[in-house]
Design a protein around this motif. Structure first.
Motif, mmCIF file in Angstrom:
data_model
loop_
_atom_site.group_PDB
_atom_site.id
_atom_site.type_symbol
_atom_site.label_atom_id
_atom_site.label_comp_id
_atom_site.label_asym_id
_atom_site.label_seq_id
_atom_site.Cartn_x
_atom_site.Cartn_y
_atom_site.Cartn_z
ATOM 1 N N HIS A 58 0.817 -1.213 0.000
ATOM 2 C CA HIS A 58 0.000 0.000 0.000
ATOM 3 C C HIS A 58 0.852 1.264 0.000
ATOM 4 N N ASN A 129 -12.299 6.998 -3.019
ATOM 5 C CA ASN A 129 -11.431 6.044 -3.717
ATOM 6 C C ASN A 129 -10.569 5.320 -2.689
ATOM 7 N N HIS A 130 -9.706 4.467 -3.158
ATOM 8 C CA HIS A 130 -8.800 3.712 -2.287
ATOM 9 C C HIS A 130 -7.993 4.671 -1.418
ATOM 10 N N THR A 152 -13.578 0.524 5.577
ATOM 11 C CA THR A 152 -13.788 0.887 4.174
ATOM 12 C C THR A 152 -14.308 -0.336 3.428
ATOM 13 N N ASN A 153 -14.992 -0.106 2.321
ATOM 14 C CA ASN A 153 -15.279 -1.246 1.442
ATOM 15 C C ASN A 153 -14.362 -1.159 0.236
ATOM 16 N N SER A 154 -14.426 -2.124 -0.652
ATOM 17 C CA SER A 154 -13.511 -2.168 -1.788
ATOM 18 C C SER A 154 -14.102 -3.048 -2.883
ATOM 19 N N SER A 155 -13.400 -3.108 -4.005
ATOM 20 C CA SER A 155 -13.923 -3.841 -5.161
ATOM 21 C C SER A 155 -13.953 -5.348 -4.898
ATOM 22 N N GLY A 169 -15.401 -7.256 -1.038
ATOM 23 C CA GLY A 169 -14.072 -6.677 -1.108
ATOM 24 C C GLY A 169 -13.159 -7.229 -0.022
ATOM 25 N N SER A 171 -11.747 -5.864 2.352
ATOM 26 C CA SER A 171 -11.902 -4.561 2.996
ATOM 27 C C SER A 171 -11.357 -4.608 4.415
ATOM 28 N N ASN A 267 -13.223 -1.917 -9.580
ATOM 29 C CA ASN A 267 -11.835 -2.353 -9.411
ATOM 30 C C ASN A 267 -10.885 -1.216 -9.768
ATOM 31 N N VAL A 277 -16.012 4.358 -3.670
ATOM 32 C CA VAL A 277 -15.728 3.668 -2.410
ATOM 33 C C VAL A 277 -16.350 4.433 -1.242
ATOM 34 N N HIS A 279 -16.317 4.907 3.194
ATOM 35 C CA HIS A 279 -15.556 4.688 4.419
ATOM 36 C C HIS A 279 -16.426 5.010 5.635
#
Length: 363
Positions: A58, A129-130, A152-155, A169, A171, A267, A277, A279
């Motif tokens: 990351h 976003n991320h 957070t959530n994610s793809s 995700g 996440s 994605n 996204v 949070h």
């Protein structure tokens, strides 16, 4: 320069970069892509902190994928998030499709301000976003003597337990609390999968294999090939428990905020549309039920009990959550952050595209 040898591949040279040079490099690339200087500083600081803590998945190696999204028109480099107060202890941040780091930073800053006055502050972030490594947002709260929760959530990357399609995700769930005087803070930052998806991307970039229990390929078979793993699904940790945690992240971050959810977060490598996204951030004053000194004493006692507990056979040391990363941070501040040649080349390619300075390698 030193060598790192994996049993499955030839030695790969490592190049070391000082943290301040990494921040300056990232800031230059971001500004060259239209990101305002103040925003670029926030993003660069967060990415380099991930590398300092050893969370290389990351760190600044995310820059090529972020810049690609700017060029593809699905991430707005000029946008800045805005905040709306809902109640004295609740607010919502609209990311306006800006970098996730910006919405998360503003969200936690707002939560901390509310918590200072009312003891607790809750912020939902939408259209974001991320935001990189969750621990940097937890650290923002710890620096203000606050406890925190960061969701957070994610793809889609995980199946629901019993399924085989990507729906949930990877996440991360993160939280933290200040430590005792001179002691270690508590920082939990973990993905609900067996391994973070970023580790598979990292292995793919470096031409490395992955453990067989991390993912399934497109046919539903276990694989040690990161390329095939990216075509298939990650595996949740603890079976149904990891799956349930991912659903929880979607409830609090996606459903609750008004952002994408239920497998509809885009994605980061899909150029067709914004990620959208969501949070969820919570800051809590630790001296709500006792003074801060007493809280810190109790945290210090907890730390000593944990790291001083009896060890199982073969274990030399027990660590508090987040402690290994803190030790890595100290080491890399002195020795520099390690990158392999392919990573340096990818980063310098981004610099060349906008005419900014190459990354400076330690001699």
């Amino acid at each position: 320069m030193s060598a790192d040898t994996s049993p499955d591949q030839a030695p790969s040279a490592k190049f070391y970069v000082k943290d301040t040079c990494a921040v300056s490099f990232v800031k230059g690339v971001l500004e060259g892509n239209g990101v305002p200087s103040q925003n670029a500083q926030i993003i660069a600081n967060a990415l380099v902190l991930a590398d300092l803590r050893g969370v290389d998945t990351h760190g600044i190696n995310r820059i090529p994928s972020y810049m690609a999204r700017i060029r593809q028109g699905v991430l707005d480099p000029l946008a800045s998030p805005t905040v709306t107060k809902i109640t004295p202890v609740v607010a919502q941040v609209d990311g306006h499709n800006s970098f996730g780091f910006l919405g998360a930073q503003l969200g936690m800053e707002t939560a901390i301000q509310m918590a200072w006055e009312f003891g607790i502050g809750m912020v939902s972030v939408k259209h974001s976003n991320h935001f990189g490594m969750s621990a940097w947002i937890v650290q923002q709260a710890i620096d203000a003597d606050m406890m925190s929760l960061v969701f957070t959530n994610s793809s889609p990357a995980l199946p629901v337990w019993g399924g085989k399609e990507k729906l949930l995700g990877v996440s991360p769930i993160a939280c933290g609390a200040p430590g005792g005087e001179g002691g270690k803070p508590f920082i939990l930052d973990m993905a609900p999968s067996v391994a973070a998806r970023g580790k598979i991307y990292k292995a793919y970039r470096r031409g490395e294999k992955i453990p067989l229990d991390w993912a399934l390929d497109g046919e539903g078979e276990k694989t040690d090939d990161p390329g095939k793993a990216l075509e298939g699904v990650m595996l949740p940790m603890g079976g149904p428990k990891g799956s349930a945690l991912s659903i929880m992240m979607d409830v609090f971050s996606g459903v609750f905020s008004g952002s994408a959810f239920a497998g509809h977060v885009t994605n980061p490598y899909d150029p067709s549309k914004p990620a959208d996204v969501g949070h969820f951030l919570l800051a809590i004053k630790p001296d709500l039920f006792m003074d801060l000194g007493s809280f810190r004493e109790r945290m210090q006692y907890l730390y000593e009990r944990v790291v001083g507990s009896k060890k199982m056979k073969g274990v030399e040391r027990i660590y508090f959550p987040g402690e290994i990363e803190q030790l890595t941070h100290v080491d890399r501040m002195m020795s520099g952050i390690p990158y392999v040649e392919a990573e340096i080349e990818a980063l310098n390619k981004e610099a060349a595209l906008v005419g900014s300075e190459k990354i400076e390698i330690l001699g």
